[in-house]
Motif scaffolding. Structure first.
Motif, PDB file in Angstrom:
ATOM      1  N   ILE A   2       0.842  -1.199   0.000  1.00 43.37           N
ATOM      2  CA  ILE A   2       0.000   0.000   0.000  1.00 43.37           C
ATOM      3  C   ILE A   2       0.874   1.244   0.000  1.00 43.37           C
ATOM      4  O   ILE A   2       1.781   1.379   0.820  1.00 43.37           O
ATOM      5  N   ALA A   3       0.571   2.149  -0.911  1.00 44.62           N
ATOM      6  CA  ALA A   3       1.220   3.462  -0.918  1.00 44.62           C
ATOM      7  C   ALA A   3       0.250   4.466  -0.319  1.00 44.62           C
ATOM      8  O   ALA A   3      -0.915   4.527  -0.710  1.00 44.62           O
ATOM      9  N   GLY A   4       0.729   5.229   0.627  1.00 36.41           N
ATOM     10  CA  GLY A   4      -0.037   6.338   1.170  1.00 36.41           C
ATOM     11  C   GLY A   4       0.402   7.613   0.481  1.00 36.41           C
ATOM     12  O   GLY A   4       1.581   7.784   0.173  1.00 36.41           O
ATOM     13  N   VAL A   5      -0.545   8.510   0.233  1.00 35.71           N
ATOM     14  CA  VAL A   5      -0.246   9.755  -0.480  1.00 35.71           C
ATOM     15  C   VAL A   5      -0.905  10.927   0.237  1.00 35.71           C
ATOM     16  O   VAL A   5      -2.066  10.842   0.644  1.00 35.71           O
ATOM     17  N   ASP A   6      -0.146  12.009   0.372  1.00 34.03           N
ATOM     18  CA  ASP A   6      -0.694  13.246   0.928  1.00 34.03           C
ATOM     19  C   ASP A   6       0.083  14.417   0.356  1.00 34.03           C
ATOM     20  O   ASP A   6       1.101  14.238  -0.314  1.00 34.03           O
ATOM     21  N   GLU A   7      -0.420  15.612   0.627  1.00 32.37           N
ATOM     22  CA  GLU A   7       0.191  16.829   0.102  1.00 32.37           C
ATOM     23  C   GLU A   7       0.457  17.816   1.223  1.00 32.37           C
ATOM     24  O   GLU A   7      -0.064  17.680   2.326  1.00 32.37           O
ATOM     25  N   ALA A   8       1.240  18.828   0.890  1.00 27.28           N
ATOM     26  CA  ALA A   8       1.474  19.951   1.798  1.00 27.28           C
ATOM     27  C   ALA A   8       1.542  21.226   0.965  1.00 27.28           C
ATOM     28  O   ALA A   8       2.078  21.218  -0.140  1.00 27.28           O
ATOM     29  N   GLY A   9       0.973  22.276   1.506  1.00 28.91           N
ATOM     30  CA  GLY A   9       1.100  23.582   0.873  1.00 28.91           C
ATOM     31  C   GLY A   9      -0.054  24.026   0.006  1.00 28.91           C
ATOM     32  O   GLY A   9       0.066  25.020  -0.705  1.00 28.91           O
ATOM     33  N   ARG A  10      -1.184  23.360   0.081  1.00 31.60           N
ATOM     34  CA  ARG A  10      -2.331  23.776  -0.750  1.00 31.60           C
ATOM     35  C   ARG A  10      -2.747  25.213  -0.458  1.00 31.60           C
ATOM     36  O   ARG A  10      -3.052  25.973  -1.362  1.00 31.60           O
ATOM     37  N   GLY A  11      -2.779  25.576   0.797  1.00 31.64           N
ATOM     38  CA  GLY A  11      -3.292  26.888   1.171  1.00 31.64           C
ATOM     39  C   GLY A  11      -2.259  27.995   1.220  1.00 31.64           C
ATOM     40  O   GLY A  11      -2.611  29.154   1.445  1.00 31.64           O
ATOM     41  N   ALA A  12      -1.010  27.659   1.010  1.00 38.89           N
ATOM     42  CA  ALA A  12       0.046  28.676   1.061  1.00 38.89           C
ATOM     43  C   ALA A  12      -0.090  29.639  -0.111  1.00 38.89           C
ATOM     44  O   ALA A  12      -0.634  29.293  -1.153  1.00 38.89           O
ATOM     45  N   TRP A  13       0.436  30.826   0.069  1.00 40.50           N
ATOM     46  CA  TRP A  13       0.350  31.856  -0.968  1.00 40.50           C
ATOM     47  C   TRP A  13       1.565  31.867  -1.879  1.00 40.50           C
ATOM     48  O   TRP A  13       1.585  32.595  -2.875  1.00 40.50           O
ATOM     49  N   ILE A  14       2.573  31.103  -1.540  1.00 39.83           N
ATOM     50  CA  ILE A  14       3.816  31.109  -2.313  1.00 39.83           C
ATOM     51  C   ILE A  14       4.410  29.704  -2.328  1.00 39.83           C
ATOM     52  O   ILE A  14       4.176  28.908  -1.417  1.00 39.83           O
ATOM     53  N   GLY A  15       5.149  29.414  -3.368  1.00 42.34           N
ATOM     54  CA  GLY A  15       5.883  28.156  -3.431  1.00 42.34           C
ATOM     55  C   GLY A  15       5.090  27.009  -4.016  1.00 42.34           C
ATOM     56  O   GLY A  15       3.952  27.159  -4.465  1.00 42.34           O
ATOM     57  N   ASN A  16       5.739  25.869  -4.010  1.00 42.97           N
ATOM     58  CA  ASN A  16       5.186  24.655  -4.607  1.00 42.97           C
ATOM     59  C   ASN A  16       4.110  24.027  -3.732  1.00 42.97           C
ATOM     60  O   ASN A  16       4.117  24.192  -2.515  1.00 42.97           O
ATOM     61  N   ASN A  72      -4.957  25.413 -11.524  1.00 38.99           N
ATOM     62  CA  ASN A  72      -5.637  25.706 -10.265  1.00 38.99           C
ATOM     63  C   ASN A  72      -5.083  24.743  -9.215  1.00 38.99           C
ATOM     64  O   ASN A  72      -4.484  23.714  -9.547  1.00 38.99           O
ATOM     65  N   ILE A  73      -5.265  25.078  -7.964  1.00 39.30           N
ATOM     66  CA  ILE A  73      -4.616  24.309  -6.893  1.00 39.30           C
ATOM     67  C   ILE A  73      -5.130  22.875  -6.825  1.00 39.30           C
ATOM     68  O   ILE A  73      -4.369  21.950  -6.529  1.00 39.30           O
ATOM     69  N   HIS A  74      -6.396  22.669  -7.121  1.00 36.89           N
ATOM     70  CA  HIS A  74      -6.946  21.313  -7.076  1.00 36.89           C
ATOM     71  C   HIS A  74      -6.223  20.397  -8.067  1.00 36.89           C
ATOM     72  O   HIS A  74      -5.709  19.337  -7.688  1.00 36.89           O
ATOM     73  N   TYR A  75      -6.174  20.813  -9.317  1.00 32.64           N
ATOM     74  CA  TYR A  75      -5.543  19.964 -10.336  1.00 32.64           C
ATOM     75  C   TYR A  75      -4.028  19.902 -10.179  1.00 32.64           C
ATOM     76  O   TYR A  75      -3.419  18.871 -10.467  1.00 32.64           O
ATOM     77  N   ALA A  76      -3.421  20.974  -9.701  1.00 34.35           N
ATOM     78  CA  ALA A  76      -1.980  20.943  -9.449  1.00 34.35           C
ATOM     79  C   ALA A  76      -1.656  19.940  -8.339  1.00 34.35           C
ATOM     80  O   ALA A  76      -0.660  19.213  -8.419  1.00 34.35           O
ATOM     81  N   THR A  77      -2.499  19.886  -7.325  1.00 35.78           N
ATOM     82  CA  THR A  77      -2.300  18.920  -6.240  1.00 35.78           C
ATOM     83  C   THR A  77      -2.418  17.496  -6.768  1.00 35.78           C
ATOM     84  O   THR A  77      -1.580  16.636  -6.464  1.00 35.78           O
ATOM     85  N   LEU A  78      -3.443  17.240  -7.563  1.00 36.59           N
ATOM     86  CA  LEU A  78      -3.608  15.904  -8.147  1.00 36.59           C
ATOM     87  C   LEU A  78      -2.429  15.552  -9.046  1.00 36.59           C
ATOM     88  O   LEU A  78      -1.951  14.407  -9.046  1.00 36.59           O
ATOM     89  N   CYS A  79      -1.939  16.527  -9.782  1.00 39.18           N
ATOM     90  CA  CYS A  79      -0.779  16.313 -10.655  1.00 39.18           C
ATOM     91  C   CYS A  79       0.456  15.949  -9.827  1.00 39.18           C
ATOM     92  O   CYS A  79       1.183  15.006 -10.162  1.00 39.18           O
ATOM     93  N   LYS A 153       5.961  29.671   6.599  1.00 35.68           N
ATOM     94  CA  LYS A 153       5.969  28.694   5.501  1.00 35.68           C
ATOM     95  C   LYS A 153       5.118  29.113   4.302  1.00 35.68           C
ATOM     96  O   LYS A 153       4.636  28.283   3.541  1.00 35.68           O
ATOM     97  N   GLY A 154       4.925  30.419   4.144  1.00 31.70           N
ATOM     98  CA  GLY A 154       4.226  30.915   2.968  1.00 31.70           C
ATOM     99  C   GLY A 154       2.725  31.059   3.113  1.00 31.70           C
ATOM    100  O   GLY A 154       2.038  31.433   2.158  1.00 31.70           O
ATOM    101  N   TYR A 155       2.206  30.760   4.289  1.00 27.97           N
ATOM    102  CA  TYR A 155       0.766  30.909   4.509  1.00 27.97           C
ATOM    103  C   TYR A 155       0.434  32.377   4.775  1.00 27.97           C
ATOM    104  O   TYR A 155       1.314  33.197   5.025  1.00 27.97           O
ATOM    105  N   GLY A 156      -0.828  32.714   4.710  1.00 26.54           N
ATOM    106  CA  GLY A 156      -1.268  34.106   4.752  1.00 26.54           C
ATOM    107  C   GLY A 156      -1.326  34.717   6.132  1.00 26.54           C
ATOM    108  O   GLY A 156      -2.352  35.273   6.521  1.00 26.54           O
ATOM    109  N   THR A 157      -0.243  34.650   6.850  1.00 28.51           N
ATOM    110  CA  THR A 157      -0.188  35.231   8.187  1.00 28.51           C
ATOM    111  C   THR A 157      -0.110  36.754   8.104  1.00 28.51           C
ATOM    112  O   THR A 157       0.144  37.329   7.041  1.00 28.51           O
ATOM    113  N   GLN A 158      -0.275  37.379   9.247  1.00 35.05           N
ATOM    114  CA  GLN A 158      -0.177  38.835   9.310  1.00 35.05           C
ATOM    115  C   GLN A 158       1.215  39.303   8.866  1.00 35.05           C
ATOM    116  O   GLN A 158       1.346  40.281   8.137  1.00 35.05           O
ATOM    117  N   LYS A 159       2.255  38.597   9.291  1.00 35.41           N
ATOM    118  CA  LYS A 159       3.625  38.962   8.898  1.00 35.41           C
ATOM    119  C   LYS A 159       3.801  38.859   7.387  1.00 35.41           C
ATOM    120  O   LYS A 159       4.422  39.729   6.771  1.00 35.41           O
TER     121      LYS A 159
END
Length: 189
Positions: A2-16, A72-79, A153-159
């Motif tokens: 079994i291969a497990g798959v997950d992502e990181a960074g969907r909600g970030a404003w910058i980066g991969n 778009n982020i959905h298809y980029a994540t699937l890719c 980490k590129g998320y939409g924080t106040q900073k």
């Protein structure tokens, strides 16, 4: 296997957006293995190293901000997920993906909502994806220290928002994301 798959960074404003695929052996020994979001950075780092040591196969892949803006982020994540799975050095017999959506794969595939906390292989993938993306953001922070990427980490924080207003949008910002698009639009006025 079994291969497990997950992502990181969907909600970030910058980066991969980063995806990982992990095949664990039946006899893995990874105490505290769970969803990466429930772990401290130090614990994620330790577990990530142990995952690479113990896993039958690990693969990471990502889609760039340009690809995110085009697809778009959905298809980029699937890719990114598909790239990670097909680059595994061992073919899985089944692929388990965190969430509701899965890319088209040449293997039997199931999605599991909340799978990163339920399925060990997905938990391992979530850790590998998060650690990989965090390292990318730390490297970006070295190039652009005024933005604070190592901290948020590129998320939409106040900073991050403050840095964008003060220093502007960088080439790696996701232009299709509403806050970035709004800044670019306002800067054209």
């Amino acid at each position: 296997m079994i291969a497990g798959v997950d992502e990181a960074g969907r909600g970030a404003w910058i980066g991969n957006v980063v995806a990982a695929a992990v095949i664990l052996p039946n006899d893995y020994d990874l105490p505290d293995l769970t969803d990466s979001k429930k772990l401290s950075a130090a614990k994620r780092e330790r577990l990530c190293a142990a995952i690479y040591e113990q896993a039958i196969a690990v693969a990471c892949a990502w889609c760039s901000p340009e690809e995110i803006d085009q697809l778009n982020i959905h298809y980029a994540t699937l890719c990114a997920m598909k790239k990670a799975v097909i680059t595994l050095k061992v073919a899985p017999t089944e692929v388990l993906i965190d969430g509701k959506f899965a890319p088209e794969l040449p293997f039997p595939t199931r999605t599991i909502i909340g799978g990163d906390a339920l399925e060990p292989a997905i938990s391992a993938a979530s850790i590998v994806a998060k650690v990989t993306r965090d390292k990318q953001m730390i490297a970006l922070d070295a190039l652009y220290p005024d933005y604070g990427f190592a901290a948020h980490k590129g998320y939409g924080t106040q900073k991050h928002q403050q840095a964008l207003r003060q220093f502007g949008v960088l080439p790696l910002h996701r232009r299709s994301y509403a806050p970035i698009a709004a800044l670019l639009k306002n800067n054209k006025k």
